[in-house]
Scaffold this active site. Structure first.
Site, mmCIF file in Angstrom:
data_model
loop_
_atom_site.group_PDB
_atom_site.id
_atom_site.type_symbol
_atom_site.label_atom_id
_atom_site.label_comp_id
_atom_site.label_asym_id
_atom_site.label_seq_id
_atom_site.Cartn_x
_atom_site.Cartn_y
_atom_site.Cartn_z
ATOM 1 N N LEU A 462 0.864 -1.176 0.000
ATOM 2 C CA LEU A 462 0.000 0.000 0.000
ATOM 3 C C LEU A 462 0.907 1.235 0.000
ATOM 4 O O LEU A 462 1.161 1.846 1.046
ATOM 5 C CB LEU A 462 -0.899 -0.036 1.248
ATOM 6 C CG LEU A 462 -2.220 0.725 1.196
ATOM 7 C CD1 LEU A 462 -3.014 0.456 2.481
ATOM 8 C CD2 LEU A 462 -2.085 2.200 0.976
ATOM 9 N N ALA A 463 1.421 1.564 -1.159
ATOM 10 C CA ALA A 463 2.427 2.624 -1.259
ATOM 11 C C ALA A 463 2.473 3.080 -2.714
ATOM 12 O O ALA A 463 3.002 2.378 -3.572
ATOM 13 C CB ALA A 463 3.787 2.096 -0.814
ATOM 14 N N GLU A 464 1.905 4.238 -2.982
ATOM 15 C CA GLU A 464 1.728 4.662 -4.372
ATOM 16 C C GLU A 464 3.061 4.993 -5.050
ATOM 17 O O GLU A 464 3.241 4.735 -6.248
ATOM 18 C CB GLU A 464 0.760 5.852 -4.446
ATOM 19 C CG GLU A 464 -0.706 5.488 -4.196
ATOM 20 C CD GLU A 464 -1.038 5.157 -2.741
ATOM 21 O OE1 GLU A 464 -0.206 5.457 -1.849
ATOM 22 O OE2 GLU A 464 -2.114 4.586 -2.488
ATOM 23 N N PHE A 487 -7.377 5.108 -6.257
ATOM 24 C CA PHE A 487 -8.217 6.308 -6.283
ATOM 25 C C PHE A 487 -7.330 7.505 -6.601
ATOM 26 O O PHE A 487 -6.267 7.656 -5.985
ATOM 27 C CB PHE A 487 -8.878 6.563 -4.915
ATOM 28 C CG PHE A 487 -9.924 5.550 -4.536
ATOM 29 C CD1 PHE A 487 -11.255 5.729 -4.892
ATOM 30 C CD2 PHE A 487 -9.575 4.419 -3.813
ATOM 31 C CE1 PHE A 487 -12.215 4.794 -4.540
ATOM 32 C CE2 PHE A 487 -10.537 3.479 -3.450
ATOM 33 C CZ PHE A 487 -11.857 3.663 -3.813
ATOM 34 N N ASP A 489 -7.609 10.326 -5.595
ATOM 35 C CA ASP A 489 -7.426 11.052 -4.328
ATOM 36 C C ASP A 489 -6.150 10.621 -3.592
ATOM 37 O O ASP A 489 -5.651 11.345 -2.740
ATOM 38 C CB ASP A 489 -8.616 10.777 -3.409
ATOM 39 C CG ASP A 489 -9.934 10.868 -4.162
ATOM 40 O OD1 ASP A 489 -10.687 11.806 -3.928
ATOM 41 O OD2 ASP A 489 -10.196 9.985 -5.019
ATOM 42 N N ILE A 491 -3.271 9.606 -5.102
ATOM 43 C CA ILE A 491 -2.162 9.535 -6.062
ATOM 44 C C ILE A 491 -0.943 10.300 -5.544
ATOM 45 O O ILE A 491 0.179 10.087 -5.979
ATOM 46 C CB ILE A 491 -2.612 10.095 -7.437
ATOM 47 C CG1 ILE A 491 -1.735 9.547 -8.567
ATOM 48 C CG2 ILE A 491 -2.645 11.622 -7.454
ATOM 49 C CD1 ILE A 491 -2.308 9.781 -9.954
ATOM 50 N N PRO A 493 1.151 10.433 -2.908
ATOM 51 C CA PRO A 493 2.465 9.888 -2.510
ATOM 52 C C PRO A 493 3.355 9.561 -3.710
ATOM 53 O O PRO A 493 4.566 9.496 -3.565
ATOM 54 C CB PRO A 493 2.099 8.604 -1.735
ATOM 55 C CG PRO A 493 0.710 8.846 -1.251
ATOM 56 C CD PRO A 493 0.043 9.670 -2.323
ATOM 57 N N HIS A 534 -12.856 10.280 -2.147
ATOM 58 C CA HIS A 534 -13.127 9.285 -3.178
ATOM 59 C C HIS A 534 -13.784 9.940 -4.385
ATOM 60 O O HIS A 534 -14.423 9.259 -5.172
ATOM 61 C CB HIS A 534 -14.030 8.165 -2.642
ATOM 62 C CG HIS A 534 -13.435 7.423 -1.494
ATOM 63 N ND1 HIS A 534 -13.524 7.864 -0.199
ATOM 64 C CD2 HIS A 534 -12.706 6.276 -1.458
ATOM 65 C CE1 HIS A 534 -12.893 7.019 0.589
ATOM 66 N NE2 HIS A 534 -12.376 6.054 -0.144
#
Ligand SMILES: Cc1ncc(C[n+]2csc(CCOP(=O)(O)OP(=O)(O)O)c2C)c(N)n1
Ligand SMILES: [Mg+2]
Length: 734
Positions: A462-464, A487, A489, A491, A493, A534
């Site tokens: 879990l790490a964009e 999402f 929203d 983006i 990171p 979201h």
């Protein structure tokens, strides 16, 4: 180790190789190490002089870090291994085979600078011929790219046929090279270990046991901030010791032989496929952070003197003399040769031509494959339904999924990863068929892992930034990552990778490297309860980023045709998928076949009209259509509705033709009004079509605020069909 051509003095005992004594280094290699180290230091000195003479415009040195670079360069193989260095790695690059002249070309900003063609600062290394991948200035952005690079090597080793040259898409211009045991080097400073991307990269390298060699060059300072402020407890080795699968080394990085020994062990561990290695080298920084910094402002003389006693150059010189490898005369002769060669290199570099002013926009995009061209125009071939009835119209979600499925079958270089995109990470459940599988929170990637396997479709942490950074590294090596950001929203990171890396690699390396990855992003509101986090749009931030293609389809058929173009083209693409449109009745279509493509930058006229042009895209397309139909029913006014579909590039010709016909124009989008995407379109119309206008150009967009949870508020915040109807009516009557 690269052989050098010039100015090698004879070692005193040239033939006596004493491998046991010097950790495997021969006496010749030790002399060569001194030659490179002295060259590197004196090159810094020459650049400092040139900067003072205003002949170059920036200087950052590798002084004090040289032994690390040389030790790494001696243990790794240029053109075979891969390198993601940072700005202190001058000695590494010299060891790998870069020349002082090439480095000076970057310093003067010459057209022939092999790093960047005069586009990047000095010491921003990038030598395509040596597998030294273009480096940038953001601290730490190289780390996850290196991880992705290592993953690509592993992938090609497992899928050698994927590396084959193909024509007709980006593969024609993307040669792949792999060996199976190559190592990826990545270096960074002590301060940079504070970046989140460092930890994300370490995590993935450990988890996937990747052959990445992490090199921390710890000079105890990040500009003026000392290591104990950066790093809890003051020592990064202690903090990372818990990462599994790593080989760890901590070494005095000013001691060439000890450092060489550490690298020998670390590289062997990586090359054998055991996992990543971590070399923590303690070094010094005798020349302040850069020429723009004066460390005497924050370091007392006493501390600086202590550091000077560890200077690797003096240490190696003393060592050579003490061991009888070179005497003073030998040292002098070597240094003289280096100085002479450097003088020649400086003279030549100062005469080198500058890049042509008209070249500035060259290589923003692929020079080889134009996604707006006919190559990407391929007609729809809907399958016949088995019973002879017309084929079933399917949702945008269905067609994106079908397109991904077909493209993955056609191109084995495609890998899909992101949060929750796999059917099931615990493969045994899939094998025993005890579960159905997830395949994305919106199920867009459902069934892909089951069909193509877990090395082609997998979940990311879990790490964009991890998702995009790895994709950049993979795409640089020739893979085609099609990654998902769950999402829009979330983006942010990944913003460093999306703004400063992915779209910029081709331009900043003067076409030396490219990374045409696809980033699919679920975007938008109208969700009833989606709320702030979201529902966001924000596409203009990315259309304002040169190098990034931005696509935003409004219906199933366009989504399929444009996604295929995105995948096959040679540029990075942000593919924006509106969540509300995924399963809308509007815009459903039968699947148009495995080759259906729409070129970028071609708008669609949703309905022709005479009185008014409405330009929009995404979820405001069906709303604008509804408004236009009502306007026609109520007032007999026919609106020309244009769906842009692709935001960068966009279809100016269609806009201009329509506005010249209707003389009235409304630009509408779901994103906020101010500084939104429409502002650019409106400005261009005002500038170029002023004579054609019979009415002011109007916009309809969201209020300048975020989307609220309460549906009554969401309705007011986002543009509705009623708002569009009113604006269209007013403009048509103007
Ligand atoms: C993301 C980012 N933030 C800030 C900077 C400005 N900056 C450049 S180098 C640097 C310090 C880096 O220190 P360290 O990682 O220890 O490397 P060193 O320069 O000491 O070798 C900073 C803050 C940057 N380039 N990138
Ligand atoms: Mg530092």
């Amino acid at each position: 180790m690269a052989t050098k051509t010039d100015s090698r003095p004879a070692a005193l005992a040239e033939t006596s190789e004493d491998t046991g004594k010097y950790e495997g280094l021969s006496r010749d290699q030790l002399v060569e190490a001194y030659r490179i180290m002295y060259t590197s230091r004196r090159l810094d000195d020459r650049e400092i002089l040139l900067k003072r003479q205003q002949k170059i415009f920036f200087q950052i040195s590798g002084a004090g870090h040289e032994a690390v670079g040389i030790a790494a360069g001696f243990t790794l193989k240029p053109t075979y291994d891969w390198f993601y260095p940072y700005y202190r790695d001058r000695a590494l690059c010299l060891t790998l085979g870069a020349t002082p002249y090439e480095m000076l070309l970057e310093a003067v900003g010459a057209a022939d600078d092999p790093n960047s063609g005069g586009r990047q600062m000095p010491s921003h290394w990038g030598y395509p011929k040596l597998n030294v991948v273009t480096q940038s200035s953001p601290t730490g952005s190289q780390i996850q790219q290196a991880v992705g690079c290592a993953e690509a090597g592993r992938y090609f080793n497992a899928h050698p046929e994927a590396a084959a040259k193909m024509s007709g898409d980006y593969r024609q211009f993307k040669d792949v090279m792999f060996h199976g045991d190559e190592v990826t080097y990545v270096s960074l400073g002590d301060g940079t270990t504070s970046e989140g991307e460092f930890w994300e990269g370490m995590n993935t390298a450990a988890n996937r046991k990747l052959p990445v060699l992490f090199v921390i060059q710890d000079n105890e300072y990040a500009i003026s901030v000392p290591v104990e402020v950066q790093t809890a407890g003051g020592n990064i080795s202690r903090l990372v010791a818990g990462f599994p699968n790593f080989h760890f080394e901590e070494v005095e990085g000013t001691d060439l032989i000890a450092t060489y020994a550490a690298f020998t062990r670390a590289v062997a561990y990586c090359r054998a496929g055991n996992g990543p290695a971590f070399v923590h080298a303690h070094v010094i920084r005798p020349y302040s952070h850069s020429l723009s910094d004066d460390e005497r402002l924050y370091r007392p003389e006493s501390e600086r003197q202590l550091e000077a006693a560890r200077d690797p150059l003096t240490r190696l010189q003393m060592f050579l003399i003490r061991e009888g490898i070179l005497d003073e005369a030998g040292i002098n002769q070597l240094e003289k040769h280096v100085e002479e060669a450097l003088q020649d290199a400086v003279d030549q570099a100062l005469d080198a031509p500058f890049p042509a002013p008209e070249s500035v926009t060259q290589f923003v995009y692929s020079p080889d494959l134009d996604p707006t061209s006919q190559v990407f125009e391929s007609p729809a071939v809907p399958a016949e339904a088995a019973d002879g009835k017309p084929p079933v119209a399917r949702t945008m979600a269905d067609l994106i999924n079908a397109t991904l499925k077909d493209e993955m079958g056609r191109d084995e270089r495609i890998v899909v990863f992101g949060e929750d995109v796999a059917d099931c990470s615990r493969e045994q459940y899939l094998a025993e068929k005890s579960i159905k599988g997830k395949g994305g929170v919106f199920k867009l990637t459902a069934g892909l892992q089951a069909k193509y396997g877990s090395d082609r479709v997998f979940n990311s942490p879990l790490a964009e930034a991890n998702i995009v950074g790895r994709a950049v590294g993979m795409a640089t090596r020739g893979l085609k990552p099609v990654v998902e950001i769950q999402f829009f929203d979330y983006i942010w990171p990944a913003m460093m990778q999306l703004r400063d890396e992915l779209p910029l690699i081709r331009w900043r390396s003067n076409n030396g490297f490219s990374c045409p990855a696809v980033v699919r992003v679920a975007i938008g509101g109208y969700l009833t309860g989606g709320s702030i986090y979201h529902s966001q749009c924000g596409e203009s931030i990315f259309t304002h980023t040169p190098g990034m293609r931005v696509v935003f389809p409004s219906n199933a058929l366009d989504a399929a045709g444009l996604l295929r173009t995105a995948i096959r083209c040679d540029d990075p693409v942000m593919f924006l998928e509106h969540k509300r449109l995924y399963r809308e009745t509007f815009g459903r279509a039968p699947y148009a076949g495995p080759d259906y493509m729409i070129p970028f930058g071609k708008a669609k006229i949703v309905q022709p009209g005479e009185r008014l042009t409405v330009i929009t895209y995404g979820a405001t397309v069906p709303r604008a259509l509804q408004a236009a139909q009502r306007l026609e029913r109520a007032h007999g006014v026919k609106v020309e509705l244009i769906d842009l579909r692709c935001l960068n590039p966009f279809d100016w010709e269609t806009i201009a033709a329509s506005v010249s016909k209707t003389n009235r124009v409304l630009v509408a989008h779901e994103d906020m009004l101010s500084w939104g995407y429409g502002a650019e379109i409106v400005a261009r119309i005002a500038s170029e079509l002023f004579d054609q206008l019979d009415a002011p150009v109007r916009r309809v967009a969201a209020k300048d605020t975020f989307v609220a949870y309460q549906p009554a508020l969401e309705d007011v915040i986002l543009p509705q069909a009623d708002d569009l109807f009113r604006a269209m009516h007013e403009l048509s009557e103007y």
